[in-house]
Design a protein around this motif. Structure first.
Motif, PDB file in Angstrom:
ATOM      1  N   PRO A  48      -4.920  -1.283 -13.395  1.00 42.11           N
ATOM      2  CA  PRO A  48      -5.273  -0.215 -14.336  1.00 42.11           C
ATOM      3  C   PRO A  48      -5.143  -0.685 -15.788  1.00 42.11           C
ATOM      4  O   PRO A  48      -4.220  -1.431 -16.123  1.00 42.11           O
ATOM      5  N   LYS A  87       2.973   7.711 -17.212  1.00 41.57           N
ATOM      6  CA  LYS A  87       4.337   7.496 -16.707  1.00 41.57           C
ATOM      7  C   LYS A  87       5.294   7.787 -17.852  1.00 41.57           C
ATOM      8  O   LYS A  87       5.063   7.341 -18.975  1.00 41.57           O
ATOM      9  N   ASN A  95      10.147   6.307 -12.498  1.00 37.62           N
ATOM     10  CA  ASN A  95       9.587   7.098 -13.598  1.00 37.62           C
ATOM     11  C   ASN A  95       8.982   8.406 -13.114  1.00 37.62           C
ATOM     12  O   ASN A  95       8.753   8.603 -11.927  1.00 37.62           O
ATOM     13  N   MET A 141      -2.289   5.165 -18.974  1.00 38.24           N
ATOM     14  CA  MET A 141      -3.231   4.150 -18.485  1.00 38.24           C
ATOM     15  C   MET A 141      -4.419   4.797 -17.794  1.00 38.24           C
ATOM     16  O   MET A 141      -4.419   6.018 -17.533  1.00 38.24           O
ATOM     17  N   GLU A 142      -5.379   3.974 -17.521  1.00 37.74           N
ATOM     18  CA  GLU A 142      -6.538   4.387 -16.730  1.00 37.74           C
ATOM     19  C   GLU A 142      -6.055   5.013 -15.428  1.00 37.74           C
ATOM     20  O   GLU A 142      -5.133   4.495 -14.790  1.00 37.74           O
ATOM     21  N   HIS A 143      -6.682   6.137 -15.040  1.00 35.16           N
ATOM     22  CA  HIS A 143      -6.363   6.737 -13.741  1.00 35.16           C
ATOM     23  C   HIS A 143      -7.303   6.159 -12.693  1.00 35.16           C
ATOM     24  O   HIS A 143      -8.507   6.066 -12.909  1.00 35.16           O
ATOM     25  N   ILE A 144      -6.737   5.732 -11.593  1.00 36.09           N
ATOM     26  CA  ILE A 144      -7.563   5.215 -10.492  1.00 36.09           C
ATOM     27  C   ILE A 144      -7.295   6.092  -9.271  1.00 36.09           C
ATOM     28  O   ILE A 144      -6.128   6.392  -8.970  1.00 36.09           O
ATOM     29  N   TYR A 157      -0.193  -2.567  -9.470  1.00 35.19           N
ATOM     30  CA  TYR A 157       0.316  -1.883 -10.659  1.00 35.19           C
ATOM     31  C   TYR A 157       1.838  -1.969 -10.645  1.00 35.19           C
ATOM     32  O   TYR A 157       2.414  -2.532  -9.722  1.00 35.19           O
ATOM     33  N   ASP A 158       2.475  -1.416 -11.689  1.00 35.89           N
ATOM     34  CA  ASP A 158       3.937  -1.364 -11.820  1.00 35.89           C
ATOM     35  C   ASP A 158       4.578  -2.756 -11.722  1.00 35.89           C
ATOM     36  O   ASP A 158       5.472  -2.985 -10.915  1.00 35.89           O
ATOM     37  N   ASN A 217       3.459  -0.693  -4.583  1.00 28.59           N
ATOM     38  CA  ASN A 217       2.866  -1.150  -5.837  1.00 28.59           C
ATOM     39  C   ASN A 217       1.492  -1.787  -5.655  1.00 28.59           C
ATOM     40  O   ASN A 217       1.005  -2.490  -6.527  1.00 28.59           O
ATOM     41  N   GLU A 240       5.769  -3.210 -19.688  1.00 25.75           N
ATOM     42  CA  GLU A 240       4.850  -2.919 -18.577  1.00 25.75           C
ATOM     43  C   GLU A 240       3.400  -3.066 -19.053  1.00 25.75           C
ATOM     44  O   GLU A 240       2.557  -3.615 -18.343  1.00 25.75           O
ATOM     45  N   PHE A 246      -3.604   8.487 -16.316  1.00 26.34           N
ATOM     46  CA  PHE A 246      -2.324   8.479 -15.591  1.00 26.34           C
ATOM     47  C   PHE A 246      -1.211   8.224 -16.610  1.00 26.34           C
ATOM     48  O   PHE A 246      -1.316   7.308 -17.429  1.00 26.34           O
ATOM     49  N   GLY A 296       6.894   7.210  -8.636  1.00 23.75           N
ATOM     50  CA  GLY A 296       7.621   6.154  -7.948  1.00 23.75           C
ATOM     51  C   GLY A 296       9.105   6.467  -7.966  1.00 23.75           C
ATOM     52  O   GLY A 296       9.508   7.604  -8.216  1.00 23.75           O
ATOM     53  N   ALA A 297       9.903   5.444  -7.740  1.00 23.60           N
ATOM     54  CA  ALA A 297      11.346   5.633  -7.647  1.00 23.60           C
ATOM     55  C   ALA A 297      11.995   5.699  -9.030  1.00 23.60           C
ATOM     56  O   ALA A 297      13.135   6.128  -9.162  1.00 23.60           O
ATOM     57  N   LEU A 348      -6.442   6.329  -6.153  1.00 25.82           N
ATOM     58  CA  LEU A 348      -5.886   5.370  -5.191  1.00 25.82           C
ATOM     59  C   LEU A 348      -5.937   5.912  -3.769  1.00 25.82           C
ATOM     60  O   LEU A 348      -5.806   7.110  -3.546  1.00 25.82           O
TER      61      LEU A 348
END
Ligand code: ADP
Length: 298
Positions: A89, A53, A37, A105-108, A222-223, A210, A73, A51, A34-35, A110
């Motif tokens: 997630p 960050k 992290n 976190m859990e990876h999804i 998320y986020d 998000n 978070e 996943f 993302g912008a 997407l």
């Protein structure tokens, strides 16, 4: 912060957190982030993917603050998951690095959300679910990497005013824009005359980057920058940056109709995020803040 350091730290944090799978990370692959992290996909010894960050400390954001940011978070993701309305997630571990911190976190897998109607339905269900008697959250959190004041408030307008003041203080707007900012704070209660505001669980930063769909096409969010607040405040960032379809709005407002004064309050909620973007990313957002201030108190 090296990839090797992150890889070792993630393995240790997962083991410490009692992660149910094999906690050994065998490979970290950079992922489109993302912008704010840095993002990685972690491949685990048992073939699972997670996943990650991470964020390096920087001037104005200490290592302790990056850690607190990811702790917040995690809390936000857990609150959203507990509502059971939208897929979120699962956060698995938070940890420190020599010069920063990370969240696993859990990876999804997407993919773009094709049918936003379900997001509208599920978000409305989340906003309508019963909550605490007061507005806010136990601790401050972050919206992007800007601190977001919390605490518990009896009156939503008091929390909103404190947050707007916090963004205005950071923005240090000059001249007429600054005057209008302070005038808006004075006039804020008038925007809520006759409106019954109840605490709803709000994602808090639900712009179009998000949310997405999971492997089955179901909405995922998320986020977050979670708090218990006025449900209309969720819509501020959506209306500021777009990316929402008529199907979303129809599904949402069929369940939660627009209350009188909705459009004026929407401009207030847009301004909160416009100020935050000005504070995070600089001058490109100044015009937007000035336009909204003009619309609100011009
Ligand atoms: P930032 O805090 O930097 O904005 P995000 O949390 O938005 O980072 O994540 C960046 C991107 O990574 C998202 O836009 C999304 O595409 C992807 N992403 C976020 N969470 C997950 C997840 N749990 N599994 C897979 N991809 C994710």
């Amino acid at each position: 912060m090296s990839a090797a350091e992150l890889q070792g730290a993630v393995s240790r944090a997962l083991a410490q957190a009692g992660y149910a799978g094999n906690s050994e990370v065998v490979r970290l692959c950079p992922a489109a982030g993302g912008a704010i992290n840095t993002a990685h996909t972690a491949w685990m010894a048992d073939g699972a993917q997670l996943f990650v960050k991470s964020h390096a400390a920087e001037p104005g954001l200490s290592r302790e603050e990056t850690l607190a940011m990811f702790e917040a978070e995690r809390t936000g993701l857990e609150l959203l998951r507990a509502s059971g309305c939208i897929r979120v997630p699962e956060p698995l571990a938070v940890g420190e690095l020599a010069g920063g911190a990370f969240l696993v976190m859990e990876h999804i897998a997407l993919q773009p959300l094709r049918d936003q109607r379900r997001l509208g339905e599920q978000l409305a269900a989340m906003h309508l679910a019963p909550g605490p008697a007061h507005f806010g959250l136990d601790a401050d959190n972050w919206v992007g990497s800007t601190p977001q004041p919390n605490g518990w408030y009896v009156d939503w307008v008091d929390l909103l005013r404190d947050r707007m003041r916090f963004q205005l203080d950071r923005a240090q707007l000059a001249g007429a824009a600054a005057e209008k900012g302070w005038e808006l704070l004075r006039r804020l209660p008038g925007f809520f005359a006759g409106v019954d505001v109840r605490p709803s669980l709000v994602h808090g930063d639900l712009h179009a980057h998000n949310f997405a769909a999971d492997e089955h096409g179901a909405p995922v969010i998320y986020d977050p920058a979670v708090y218990w607040g006025h449900h209309e405040s969720e819509l501020g960032i959506m209306r500021l940056f777009g990316g929402y379809t008529a199907a979303f709005a129809d599904a949402y407002h069929w369940r939660i109709p627009r209350a009188p004064g909705f459009e004026r309050r929407a401009a207030v909620y847009k301004l909160y995020h416009a100020l935050n973007h000005y504070n995070l990313f600089g001058a490109a957002y100044l015009g937007l803040c000035e336009e909204l201030l003009e619309e609100l108190v011009g």
